[in-house]
Motif scaffolding. Structure first.
Motif, PDB file in Angstrom:
ATOM      1  N   ASN A 352      33.363  65.528  37.446  1.00  0.00           N
ATOM      2  CA  ASN A 352      33.214  64.549  36.361  1.00  0.00           C
ATOM      3  C   ASN A 352      33.571  65.161  35.011  1.00  0.00           C
ATOM      4  OD1 ASN A 352      30.902  66.030  36.372  1.00  0.00           O
ATOM      5  ND2 ASN A 352      29.490  64.309  36.322  1.00  0.00           N
ATOM      6  N   THR A 358      32.561  61.255  26.139  1.00  0.00           N
ATOM      7  CA  THR A 358      32.441  60.516  27.406  1.00  0.00           C
ATOM      8  C   THR A 358      31.010  60.001  27.604  1.00  0.00           C
ATOM      9  OG1 THR A 358      31.898  62.543  28.611  1.00  0.00           O
ATOM     10  CG2 THR A 358      34.214  61.866  28.604  1.00  0.00           C
ATOM     11  N   ARG A 367      32.235  58.836  35.412  1.00  0.00           N
ATOM     12  CA  ARG A 367      33.603  58.644  35.919  1.00  0.00           C
ATOM     13  C   ARG A 367      33.875  59.838  36.804  1.00  0.00           C
ATOM     14  NH1 ARG A 367      38.936  56.993  34.092  1.00  0.00           N
ATOM     15  NH2 ARG A 367      39.738  56.344  36.109  1.00  0.00           N
ATOM     16  N   GLU A 378      39.983  58.935  43.311  1.00  0.00           N
ATOM     17  CA  GLU A 378      39.497  58.608  41.966  1.00  0.00           C
ATOM     18  C   GLU A 378      38.668  57.330  42.020  1.00  0.00           C
ATOM     19  OE1 GLU A 378      42.647  58.233  39.145  1.00  0.00           O
ATOM     20  OE2 GLU A 378      41.310  57.553  37.544  1.00  0.00           O
ATOM     21  N   PRO A 381      35.271  53.766  36.531  1.00  0.00           N
ATOM     22  CA  PRO A 381      34.032  54.045  35.785  1.00  0.00           C
ATOM     23  C   PRO A 381      32.890  53.226  36.396  1.00  0.00           C
ATOM     24  CG  PRO A 381      35.814  53.471  34.287  1.00  0.00           C
ATOM     25  CD  PRO A 381      36.310  53.179  35.668  1.00  0.00           C
TER      26      PRO A 381
END
Ligand code: CTP
Length: 400
Positions: A352, A358, A367, A378, A381
């Motif tokens: 992460n 972030t 994320r 991947e 979010p």
């Protein structure tokens, strides 16, 4: 675990522990259960009908012959509209009535007419509990499938000490949750999760720590438990409630965390989500360090802490079948995660991005990228809770 949608009929009998039924109602409703109450005349000596009705948010039933309560059919209908009947506290008298089929008030008649499972939580004086009559009654009820929780031992309201205390309210809640628990894909599997920061002391009042909130690790422990795993959560200092249905071991330092993890083995799954301090002060000052006018600031010397994840990865026999690490990175996320995967010999790294802006550290969102030997996935979010739920699901698929 949630009890959402479960309907519980709580029968409160006349013992001093009746006041604890008020807390029990609250706890059950907090978990989403609906609670309808019946009380005996004896119970009214200890708690009021108004308290039970107000806390349960439903009409209270106490009269076998009430023409208003379900047109006089409450003793039949109450158990038809419920999933589990709980008797708490269950007095010696009510247990005797249940064992012998007596039906002279609404509580006993409802129990005789019940078509649903019954859980009793006995509460009485130790000699009443130990009396052969009570023990024989209980044995008979258990033979017929009645479930029992408690009693516990300790100080009794009468001033004596011994067996007969109503089981702790949270233990009654746990017994009810166990009754409703559905086997999940991880039932029978053991999981170990580390979470939160570690604090490394410098002197008796100072330490070196980090900003990890433990939110992600705690959510993972809860999500694994929801899938049926038996979870041990080894947590550094956090200000989060203990997740339900999870065994929590609280530690401060990396070395304590390492020892607690070793003690929790063997495990089928281990998820190391803790932000473990890489170093600790080589020596912890026995007394508070004092500043001295004009003197230089003290120099700290550090030594390396054990790497818990790498230690688990390097285990031969007894290594968790699925070993998961986290990589908190601010740049070259996947590259660094792949290096950690290899160096720490784990099966999966959750990478992460914790770079400034972030909000990952301490925040509710995350994320992540799942990095495996020959695959990188991947995820969009997500909230930390959703990351936890997805991860638990992904781990259960990889284990099966
Ligand atoms: N970890 C651990 N014990 C340590 C240090 C890290 O178990 N003493 C685990 C963390 O829980 C995490 C993973 O190792 O799952 C990666 O931790 P991280 O701090 O990101 O990596 P480091 O190995 O410490 O490398 P660096 O700080 O250089 O990024």
């Amino acid at each position: 675990m949630t009890l959402s949608g479960k309907r519980i009929l709580l029968i409160v009998a006349g013992g001093i522990a009746a006041y604890k039924s008020l807390d029990l109602i609250r706890r059950l409703r907090d978990r989403g259960a609906s609670v309808r109450c019946v009380m005996t005349d004896g119970a009214k000596q200890f708690v009021t009908p108004l308290s039970l009705a107000s806390l349960s948010g439903q009409p209270l039933s106490d009269d076998l012959f009430s023409p208003h309560d379900d047109n006089g059919m409450a003793h039949i209908n109450l158990s038809r509209q419920t999933d589990l009947v709980v008797v708490a506290p269950a007095t010696a008298d009510l247990l005797a009535k249940m064992a012998h089929g007596l039906a002279d008030d609404l509580a006993s008649t409802t129990l005789l007419a019940a078509d649903k499972p019954v859980l009793v939580a006995p509460s009485m004086n130790q000699f009443m509990w130990a009396h052969p009559a009570t023990q024989a009654n209980l044995a008979l009820l258990k033979q017929r499938g009645v479930l029992q929780i408690g009693p516990g031992a300790g100080d009794l309201a009468c001033g004596e000490v011994g067996d007969g205390r109503l089981a702790e309210v949270m233990d009654i809640v746990a017994a009810i949750e166990k009754f409703f628990a559905k086997p999940g894909p991880l039932t029978g599997k053991k999981a170990l999760v580390t979470s939160g920061p570690t604090y490394e002391p410098i002197d008796p009042v100072r330490f070196i720590g980090n900003r990890s909130s433990g939110k992600q690790g705690h959510a993972i422990a809860a999500a694994l438990a929801d899938l049926g795993a038996e979870v041990t959560l080894v947590s550094g200092p956090v200000s989060l409630p203990d997740p339900e249905g999870v065994r929590v071991v609280k530690v401060e330092t990396a070395r304590e965390m390492d020892a607690a993890c070793q003690a929790a083995l063997p495990a089928d799954i281990a998820v190391c989500a803790a932000a473990v301090a890489d170093w600790r002060a080589a020596e912890v000052a026995p007394q508070k360090l004092k500043k001295q006018a004009g003197a230089d600031a003290p120099a700290l010397h550090f030594v390396q802490n054990p790497d818990i994840l790498a230690g688990l990865g390097a285990m031969g026999a007894g290594r968790p079948r699925l070993l998961v690490g986290f990589a908190a990175e601010t740049e070259k996320l996947v590259e660094h995660a792949q290096a950690k995967l290899a160096a720490k010999q784990c099966d999966l790294i959750v990478a992460n991005d914790v770079s400034a802006g972030t909000g990952t550290f301490g925040g509710d969102a995350n994320r992540v990228w799942l990095v495996e030997k020959d695959k990188v996935t991947e995820w969009p979010p997500l909230s930390k809770r959703d990351v936890a739920v997805r991860l638990a699901q992904a781990l259960s698929e990889r284990l099966s």
